[in-house]
Design a protein around this motif. Sequence first.
Motif, PDB file in Angstrom:
ATOM      1  N   SER A 125       0.837  -1.197   0.000  1.00  0.00           N
ATOM      2  CA  SER A 125       0.000   0.000   0.000  1.00  0.00           C
ATOM      3  C   SER A 125       0.873   1.249   0.000  1.00  0.00           C
ATOM      4  CB  SER A 125      -0.908   0.019   1.235  1.00  0.00           C
ATOM      5  OG  SER A 125      -1.827  -1.048   1.194  1.00  0.00           O
ATOM      6  N   GLY A 126       0.478   2.226  -0.810  1.00  0.00           N
ATOM      7  CA  GLY A 126       1.215   3.475  -0.876  1.00  0.00           C
ATOM      8  C   GLY A 126       2.474   3.430  -1.711  1.00  0.00           C
ATOM      9  N   CYS A 127       2.611   2.393  -2.558  1.00  0.00           N
ATOM     10  CA  CYS A 127       3.850   2.243  -3.330  1.00  0.00           C
ATOM     11  C   CYS A 127       3.834   3.012  -4.645  1.00  0.00           C
ATOM     12  CB  CYS A 127       4.145   0.766  -3.592  1.00  0.00           C
ATOM     13  SG  CYS A 127       2.999  -0.021  -4.755  1.00  0.00           S
ATOM     14  N   GLY A 128       2.737   3.683  -4.970  1.00  0.00           N
ATOM     15  CA  GLY A 128       2.713   4.492  -6.180  1.00  0.00           C
ATOM     16  C   GLY A 128       2.040   3.850  -7.373  1.00  0.00           C
ATOM     17  N   LYS A 129       1.324   2.748  -7.159  1.00  0.00           N
ATOM     18  CA  LYS A 129       0.664   2.065  -8.281  1.00  0.00           C
ATOM     19  C   LYS A 129      -0.323   2.996  -8.985  1.00  0.00           C
ATOM     20  CE  LYS A 129      -1.057  -1.276  -5.695  1.00  0.00           C
ATOM     21  NZ  LYS A 129      -0.478  -0.951  -4.378  1.00  0.00           N
ATOM     22  N   SER A 130      -1.208   3.602  -8.210  1.00  0.00           N
ATOM     23  CA  SER A 130      -2.217   4.483  -8.794  1.00  0.00           C
ATOM     24  C   SER A 130      -1.586   5.737  -9.390  1.00  0.00           C
ATOM     25  CB  SER A 130      -3.265   4.872  -7.740  1.00  0.00           C
ATOM     26  OG  SER A 130      -4.009   3.741  -7.327  1.00  0.00           O
ATOM     27  N   THR A 131      -0.513   6.220  -8.778  1.00  0.00           N
ATOM     28  CA  THR A 131       0.181   7.382  -9.325  1.00  0.00           C
ATOM     29  C   THR A 131       0.720   7.076 -10.719  1.00  0.00           C
ATOM     30  OG1 THR A 131       0.812   8.127  -7.111  1.00  0.00           O
ATOM     31  CG2 THR A 131       2.072   9.011  -8.955  1.00  0.00           C
ATOM     32  N   ALA A 132       1.292   5.893 -10.889  1.00  0.00           N
ATOM     33  CA  ALA A 132       1.809   5.506 -12.205  1.00  0.00           C
ATOM     34  C   ALA A 132       0.686   5.438 -13.233  1.00  0.00           C
ATOM     35  CB  ALA A 132       2.528   4.160 -12.101  1.00  0.00           C
ATOM     36  N   MET A 133      -0.451   4.844 -12.840  1.00  0.00           N
ATOM     37  CA  MET A 133      -1.566   4.749 -13.775  1.00  0.00           C
ATOM     38  C   MET A 133      -2.122   6.124 -14.118  1.00  0.00           C
ATOM     39  SD  MET A 133      -5.293   2.966 -13.585  1.00  0.00           S
ATOM     40  CE  MET A 133      -6.001   4.597 -13.364  1.00  0.00           C
ATOM     41  N   ASN A 134      -2.236   6.992 -13.117  1.00  0.00           N
ATOM     42  CA  ASN A 134      -2.754   8.332 -13.367  1.00  0.00           C
ATOM     43  C   ASN A 134      -1.836   9.126 -14.291  1.00  0.00           C
ATOM     44  OD1 ASN A 134      -5.081   8.002 -11.836  1.00  0.00           O
ATOM     45  ND2 ASN A 134      -4.115   8.739  -9.960  1.00  0.00           N
ATOM     46  N   ALA A 135      -0.530   8.878 -14.194  1.00  0.00           N
ATOM     47  CA  ALA A 135       0.402   9.533 -15.108  1.00  0.00           C
ATOM     48  C   ALA A 135       0.176   9.039 -16.536  1.00  0.00           C
ATOM     49  CB  ALA A 135       1.843   9.276 -14.670  1.00  0.00           C
ATOM     50  N   ALA A 136      -0.065   7.736 -16.695  1.00  0.00           N
ATOM     51  CA  ALA A 136      -0.345   7.200 -18.030  1.00  0.00           C
ATOM     52  C   ALA A 136      -1.676   7.715 -18.570  1.00  0.00           C
ATOM     53  CB  ALA A 136      -0.352   5.674 -17.991  1.00  0.00           C
ATOM     54  N   ALA A 137      -2.636   7.935 -17.676  1.00  0.00           N
ATOM     55  CA  ALA A 137      -3.947   8.434 -18.088  1.00  0.00           C
ATOM     56  C   ALA A 137      -3.916   9.913 -18.435  1.00  0.00           C
ATOM     57  CB  ALA A 137      -4.968   8.189 -16.972  1.00  0.00           C
ATOM     58  N   GLY A 138      -2.844  10.606 -18.050  1.00  0.00           N
ATOM     59  CA  GLY A 138      -2.778  12.042 -18.276  1.00  0.00           C
ATOM     60  C   GLY A 138      -3.489  12.839 -17.203  1.00  0.00           C
ATOM     61  N   LEU A 139      -3.759  12.210 -16.063  1.00  0.00           N
ATOM     62  CA  LEU A 139      -4.458  12.881 -14.970  1.00  0.00           C
ATOM     63  C   LEU A 139      -3.501  13.607 -14.032  1.00  0.00           C
ATOM     64  CD1 LEU A 139      -7.055  10.073 -14.138  1.00  0.00           C
ATOM     65  CD2 LEU A 139      -7.413  12.147 -15.499  1.00  0.00           C
ATOM     66  N   LEU A 140      -2.211  13.335 -14.160  1.00  0.00           N
ATOM     67  CA  LEU A 140      -1.212  14.090 -13.420  1.00  0.00           C
ATOM     68  C   LEU A 140       0.066  14.147 -14.249  1.00  0.00           C
ATOM     69  CD1 LEU A 140       1.215  12.197 -11.962  1.00  0.00           C
ATOM     70  CD2 LEU A 140      -0.725  11.448 -10.601  1.00  0.00           C
ATOM     71  N   ALA A 141       0.823  15.194 -14.045  1.00  0.00           N
ATOM     72  CA  ALA A 141       2.076  15.377 -14.772  1.00  0.00           C
ATOM     73  C   ALA A 141       3.240  14.956 -13.880  1.00  0.00           C
ATOM     74  CB  ALA A 141       2.239  16.836 -15.189  1.00  0.00           C
ATOM     75  N   PRO A 142       4.149  14.116 -14.375  1.00  0.00           N
ATOM     76  CA  PRO A 142       5.301  13.729 -13.574  1.00  0.00           C
ATOM     77  C   PRO A 142       6.167  14.935 -13.219  1.00  0.00           C
ATOM     78  CG  PRO A 142       5.086  12.328 -15.519  1.00  0.00           C
ATOM     79  CD  PRO A 142       4.143  13.473 -15.705  1.00  0.00           C
ATOM     80  N   THR A 143       6.817  14.845 -12.077  1.00  0.00           N
ATOM     81  CA  THR A 143       7.775  15.875 -11.687  1.00  0.00           C
ATOM     82  C   THR A 143       9.003  15.825 -12.585  1.00  0.00           C
ATOM     83  OG1 THR A 143       7.007  15.598  -9.409  1.00  0.00           O
ATOM     84  CG2 THR A 143       9.066  16.805  -9.725  1.00  0.00           C
ATOM     85  N   ALA A 144       9.374  14.614 -12.987  1.00  0.00           N
ATOM     86  CA  ALA A 144      10.500  14.414 -13.895  1.00  0.00           C
ATOM     87  C   ALA A 144      10.225  13.160 -14.711  1.00  0.00           C
ATOM     88  CB  ALA A 144      11.806  14.287 -13.123  1.00  0.00           C
ATOM     89  N   GLY A 145      10.913  13.031 -15.839  1.00  0.00           N
ATOM     90  CA  GLY A 145      10.683  11.896 -16.715  1.00  0.00           C
ATOM     91  C   GLY A 145       9.481  12.112 -17.607  1.00  0.00           C
ATOM     92  N   THR A 146       9.212  11.122 -18.444  1.00  0.00           N
ATOM     93  CA  THR A 146       8.154  11.241 -19.444  1.00  0.00           C
ATOM     94  C   THR A 146       7.376   9.941 -19.548  1.00  0.00           C
ATOM     95  OG1 THR A 146       9.571  12.729 -20.737  1.00  0.00           O
ATOM     96  CG2 THR A 146       7.646  11.820 -21.855  1.00  0.00           C
ATOM     97  N   VAL A 147       6.066  10.053 -19.759  1.00  0.00           N
ATOM     98  CA  VAL A 147       5.238   8.911 -20.133  1.00  0.00           C
ATOM     99  C   VAL A 147       4.866   9.088 -21.601  1.00  0.00           C
ATOM    100  CG1 VAL A 147       3.186   7.548 -19.660  1.00  0.00           C
ATOM    101  CG2 VAL A 147       4.294   8.795 -17.802  1.00  0.00           C
ATOM    102  N   ARG A 148       5.071   8.050 -22.396  1.00  0.00           N
ATOM    103  CA  ARG A 148       4.749   8.117 -23.816  1.00  0.00           C
ATOM    104  C   ARG A 148       3.742   7.032 -24.175  1.00  0.00           C
ATOM    105  NH1 ARG A 148       8.347  11.297 -26.731  1.00  0.00           N
ATOM    106  NH2 ARG A 148      10.169  11.979 -25.510  1.00  0.00           N
ATOM    107  N   VAL A 149       2.808   7.370 -25.040  1.00  0.00           N
ATOM    108  CA  VAL A 149       1.859   6.415 -25.610  1.00  0.00           C
ATOM    109  C   VAL A 149       2.035   6.469 -27.120  1.00  0.00           C
ATOM    110  CG1 VAL A 149      -0.574   5.939 -26.037  1.00  0.00           C
ATOM    111  CG2 VAL A 149       0.193   6.490 -23.740  1.00  0.00           C
ATOM    112  N   ASP A 150       2.311   5.320 -27.714  1.00  0.00           N
ATOM    113  CA  ASP A 150       2.600   5.253 -29.158  1.00  0.00           C
ATOM    114  C   ASP A 150       3.698   6.241 -29.541  1.00  0.00           C
ATOM    115  OD1 ASP A 150       0.747   3.236 -29.741  1.00  0.00           O
ATOM    116  OD2 ASP A 150      -0.884   4.692 -29.852  1.00  0.00           O
ATOM    117  N   GLY A 151       4.666   6.415 -28.647  1.00  0.00           N
ATOM    118  CA  GLY A 151       5.808   7.268 -28.923  1.00  0.00           C
ATOM    119  C   GLY A 151       5.603   8.740 -28.659  1.00  0.00           C
ATOM    120  N   GLN A 152       4.375   9.146 -28.320  1.00  0.00           N
ATOM    121  CA  GLN A 152       4.075  10.551 -28.098  1.00  0.00           C
ATOM    122  C   GLN A 152       3.942  10.843 -26.602  1.00  0.00           C
ATOM    123  OE1 GLN A 152       4.094  12.754 -30.697  1.00  0.00           O
ATOM    124  NE2 GLN A 152       4.723  10.910 -31.825  1.00  0.00           N
TER     125      GLN A 152
END
Length: 275
Positions: free
Chosen positions: A56-83
């Motif tokens: 619990s609290g390990c960041g699972k939902s945070t990772a998914m929300n970043a992929a969904a575009g619901l939050l912006a990472p502080t650093a790094g990038t999430v890409r979908v189909d290269g974009q």
Amino acid sequence: MTMQNSTPTSDAPAEAKIHFDHVRAVFDLKGEPFVALDDFDLTIGANEFVTVVGPSGCGKSTAMNAAAGLLAPTAGTVRVDGQPVTAPGPERGVIFQQYALFPWLTVRQNVEFGLELMHMPKSRRREISDRMLALTGLEGFADALPKNLSGGMKQRCAIARAYAVNPSILLMDEPFGALDALTRVRMQEQLLDTWAQEKRTVMFITHDVDEAVYLANRVIVMAARPGRIHRIIDVDLPYPRTEEIRLSTRFTELRNEVWNAVYHQHPAISKGSQQ
């Protein structure tokens, strides 16, 4: 067959559908920085079914929300189909534990909601909703309101709505967590049936180790605080998944492997550092 363990690479291959490139997420928690994700690096391929487990609290939902575009990472990038992902998009269907159905709309109207936003003609919306309702076993409840549905039926309606807009990716955050055990098993089977018919890339967050193994091609095991990948475990069980597979020796071996990776992490891994 033997189970393989691997670590993700920083370079996303050409076939990557989702790529987390050294993602870091930091939030303000009572005036102090809280590191939810730290150097989270993962590639998910097209039509792959990946489950994510961890303390619990390990960041699972945070990772998914970043992929969904619901939050912006502080650093790094999430890409979908290269974009780079900068906002929610129709190619990503998101399903939460709470169903998020509109209570004043019928099942069919909920399923067609996204299609109506796309200004799709009524006849075409009806054609798609008919197919999605049949796919999820809700064809007899098209005119019912959500309050008249069971928990499992509400979740099937949420899945049908997500599928209706034809996303290439499904992001699912504990979608069966509130269901009773029997309904949960049936929903797992239903989800795999629809995934087999309507191939999608799936990122599925869960606390349930059995569920993680039963559904996935790969299980991503996260370490706690700050959230990062501890292990990646390939699931070499054949599809379609059946009760016989769930009761097999190989399933038990994989389940124990994931369980140990989640709940018997070295203290240095589970505590991490928040630099």
